[in-house]
Design a protein around this motif. Structure first.
Motif, PDB file in Angstrom:
ATOM      1  N   ASP A  24     -85.703 -69.295   0.127  1.00  0.00           N
ATOM      2  CA  ASP A  24     -86.878 -69.211   1.002  1.00  0.00           C
ATOM      3  C   ASP A  24     -86.830 -70.209   2.157  1.00  0.00           C
ATOM      4  OD1 ASP A  24     -87.771 -67.259  -0.628  1.00  0.00           O
ATOM      5  OD2 ASP A  24     -89.365 -68.439  -1.586  1.00  0.00           O
ATOM      6  N   VAL A  38     -85.330 -57.620   5.695  1.00  0.00           N
ATOM      7  CA  VAL A  38     -85.566 -58.279   4.416  1.00  0.00           C
ATOM      8  C   VAL A  38     -86.682 -57.604   3.631  1.00  0.00           C
ATOM      9  CG1 VAL A  38     -87.294 -60.028   4.998  1.00  0.00           C
ATOM     10  CG2 VAL A  38     -85.496 -60.587   3.383  1.00  0.00           C
ATOM     11  N   LEU A  60     -74.389 -66.869   7.090  1.00  0.00           N
ATOM     12  CA  LEU A  60     -75.076 -65.666   6.628  1.00  0.00           C
ATOM     13  C   LEU A  60     -74.439 -64.417   7.211  1.00  0.00           C
ATOM     14  CD1 LEU A  60     -78.783 -66.842   7.023  1.00  0.00           C
ATOM     15  CD2 LEU A  60     -77.390 -66.787   4.939  1.00  0.00           C
ATOM     16  N   THR A  70     -81.208 -60.257  -0.485  1.00  0.00           N
ATOM     17  CA  THR A  70     -82.368 -61.111  -0.690  1.00  0.00           C
ATOM     18  C   THR A  70     -83.561 -60.294  -1.172  1.00  0.00           C
ATOM     19  OG1 THR A  70     -81.619 -62.633   1.018  1.00  0.00           O
ATOM     20  CG2 THR A  70     -83.945 -62.725   0.419  1.00  0.00           C
ATOM     21  N   ASP A  88     -76.856 -59.947   3.604  1.00  0.00           N
ATOM     22  CA  ASP A  88     -77.583 -60.925   2.789  1.00  0.00           C
ATOM     23  C   ASP A  88     -79.082 -60.630   2.770  1.00  0.00           C
ATOM     24  OD1 ASP A  88     -75.244 -62.233   2.238  1.00  0.00           O
ATOM     25  OD2 ASP A  88     -75.531 -63.825   3.694  1.00  0.00           O
ATOM     26  N   PHE A  89     -79.613 -60.051   3.837  1.00  0.00           N
ATOM     27  CA  PHE A  89     -81.046 -59.745   3.876  1.00  0.00           C
ATOM     28  C   PHE A  89     -81.387 -58.658   2.862  1.00  0.00           C
ATOM     29  CE2 PHE A  89     -80.378 -61.389   8.299  1.00  0.00           C
ATOM     30  CZ  PHE A  89     -81.144 -62.535   8.139  1.00  0.00           C
ATOM     31  N   THR A 142     -74.871 -72.407   1.739  1.00  0.00           N
ATOM     32  CA  THR A 142     -75.280 -71.200   1.022  1.00  0.00           C
ATOM     33  C   THR A 142     -74.534 -71.020  -0.284  1.00  0.00           C
ATOM     34  OG1 THR A 142     -73.663 -69.912   2.251  1.00  0.00           O
ATOM     35  CG2 THR A 142     -75.899 -69.982   3.137  1.00  0.00           C
ATOM     36  N   ILE A 169     -80.814 -65.246   0.127  1.00  0.00           N
ATOM     37  CA  ILE A 169     -81.112 -66.380   0.985  1.00  0.00           C
ATOM     38  C   ILE A 169     -82.313 -67.113   0.405  1.00  0.00           C
ATOM     39  CG2 ILE A 169     -81.668 -67.092   3.332  1.00  0.00           C
ATOM     40  CD1 ILE A 169     -80.657 -64.300   4.224  1.00  0.00           C
ATOM     41  N   TYR A 195     -84.393 -69.075   4.693  1.00  0.00           N
ATOM     42  CA  TYR A 195     -84.894 -67.888   5.394  1.00  0.00           C
ATOM     43  C   TYR A 195     -85.868 -68.295   6.504  1.00  0.00           C
ATOM     44  CZ  TYR A 195     -87.290 -63.586   6.496  1.00  0.00           C
ATOM     45  OH  TYR A 195     -87.829 -62.529   7.180  1.00  0.00           O
ATOM     46  N   HIS A 196     -86.764 -69.201   6.183  1.00  0.00           N
ATOM     47  CA  HIS A 196     -87.738 -69.621   7.188  1.00  0.00           C
ATOM     48  C   HIS A 196     -87.060 -70.358   8.342  1.00  0.00           C
ATOM     49  CE1 HIS A 196     -90.768 -69.122   3.792  1.00  0.00           C
ATOM     50  NE2 HIS A 196     -91.113 -68.265   4.727  1.00  0.00           N
TER      51      HIS A 196
END
Length: 370
Positions: free
Chosen positions: A190, A213, A308, A316, A312-313, A109, A188, A193-194
């Motif tokens: 993409d 998020v 994380l 983001t 962070d969400f 990260t 974060i 995140y996924h």
DNA sequence: TAATCTTGCTTCTAGAACGG
DNA sequence: CCGTTCTAGAAGCAAGATTA
């Protein structure tokens, strides 16, 4: 009793008028601390603030035990030595996480490793609390006549008469206050995140992450929700804001409501309108608390080799919005529920990650509302 | 003198060890 | 695996100084 046999600790109470106290080794609350904390409660401070202040005073009183100085006997010298100690001490919380001073974090990260000592922000927090405590003690007559903690600005506020004839002292950092580095919001990417979303084990956690998020809710704001805080038709949720404690409706993404619907339908039959929206997975089914939610994310981190944090969400979401040229910064401010635009500004001109990958303008934020 | 920057204070989140 | 306990630290805001 010898000094090395004495100790203090902070304990929670069932008393709403004084949610936390500092007790000595015999379990007896320290009266001056209790008095001060009660003052905070009376001043409408949040219970979390009372808790935080109690822990700061705890470390100060433990320091005084080692120094063998009474709390009401201290002068500026002890405060200086306290700061010097904090500046050079090894932070026990950091020791095992960072055994040989190696870079332990951030391989995926891009987050920076942390120093083995105490953060400047921690020292400043301690000083602010200490100054406030001695200010209170001075007013009640229990403490020294002169606050041992220097006030804001250079020199000592207590020793300096501010004559209107004299030029105002310039605003500079007060004595012992530490320089704090500029804070950088983290987003974060993409793909990460996924990956995180795929690793979630329950509909509850998928709903929580999707809502975090898309709403940019802080963790405890989301955890405080009840069934009445969901507006299914309007695609909004109601959150109680930090600081203001005002309820506010916030837009969320359709997929987050889809996951929430699945969680409620499958795992929460008979949910009362005012019942807690989020419960623990195991019996006893208690309301999900902050630390339990954080532990869920830590397990995902361990599985994926990430570092994380829940905030962070929110970052983001903020960075996705702030980097969309079609969204005015004031709309970002509204969605993040910032009182001042200055709080929203740092989100702008940030990239998807701190690793220097390009900002993918034009690609729609997949899980962010609006 | 309006806009911007700094600082200090309050409020919440984070880190690590441990328990059932 | 799921969660709690005990400290540490970041986030957000307002006021006042500084700069444009």
């Amino acid at each position: 009793m010898k000094a090395d046999q004495r100790t203090y600790e902070v304990v929670a109470t069932a008393d709403q008028g004084l949610p936390f106290v500092m007790v000595d080794e015999t379990g007896v609350p320290v009266a001056v601390i209790a008095d001060y904390l009660r003052e905070l409660v009376a001043s409408d401070c949040s219970p979390l603030t009372v808790r935080s202040y109690a822990f700061d005073l705890l470390t100060w009183f433990r320091f005084l035990l080692v120094e063998e100085v009474d709390w009401e006997q201290v002068t500026r010298t002890q405060v200086r030595d306290y700061v010097l100690m904090l500046r050079s001490a090894v932070n026990p919380q950091r020791r095992s996480a960072n055994p040989e001073g190696q870079v332990g974090r951030g391989s995926r990260t891009g987050k920076h490793p942390r120093s083995p000592g105490y953060a400047p922000a921690t020292i400043n927090h301690r000083l602010a609390v200490l100054a406030s405590f001695y200010d209170f003690s001075k007013r009640t007559g229990a403490g020294p006549l002169v606050n041992p903690v220097p006030g804001p600005g250079p020199g000592d506020r207590n020793m300096r008469h501010q004559s209107p004839l004299e030029p105002r002292t310039p605003s500079r950092r007060g004595s012992y206050r530490q320089k704090t580095p500029e804070l950088v919001p983290r987003a974060i990417p993409d793909d990460l995140y996924h990956e995180v979303f795929e690793a979630l084990a329950s509909d509850r956690d998928r709903a929580i992450v999707a809502l975090l998020v898309s709403s940019a809710a802080r963790a405890t704001e989301l955890l405080g929700m009840t069934a009445t805080d969901v507006d299914w038709g309007g695609q909004r949720i109601r959150l109680i804001g930090k600081g203001t404690r005002q309820p506010e409706w916030v837009a969320v993404s359709p997929d987050s409501l889809m996951w929430l619907g699945r969680y409620l339908a499958r795992e929460r039959p008979g949910l009362e309108p005012n019942g807690a929206l989020w419960l623990t997975l195991r019996r006893p089914h208690r309301p999900l608390k902050y630390q339990a939610l954080r532990a869920m994310l830590l397990r995902v981190n361990a599985k994926l080799g990430l570092d994380l944090v829940l905030h962070d969400f929110r970052h983001t979401c903020g960075i996705r919005l702030a980097n969309d040229p079609s969204i005015p910064i004031t709309d970002v401010q509204a969605h993040l529920r910032h009182r001042t635009l200055a709080s929203s500004e740092p989100y702008r001109a940030r990239r998807w990650s701190s690793r220097g990958r390009g900002c993918r303008r034009g690609s729609a934020p997949p899980a962010c509302a609006r």
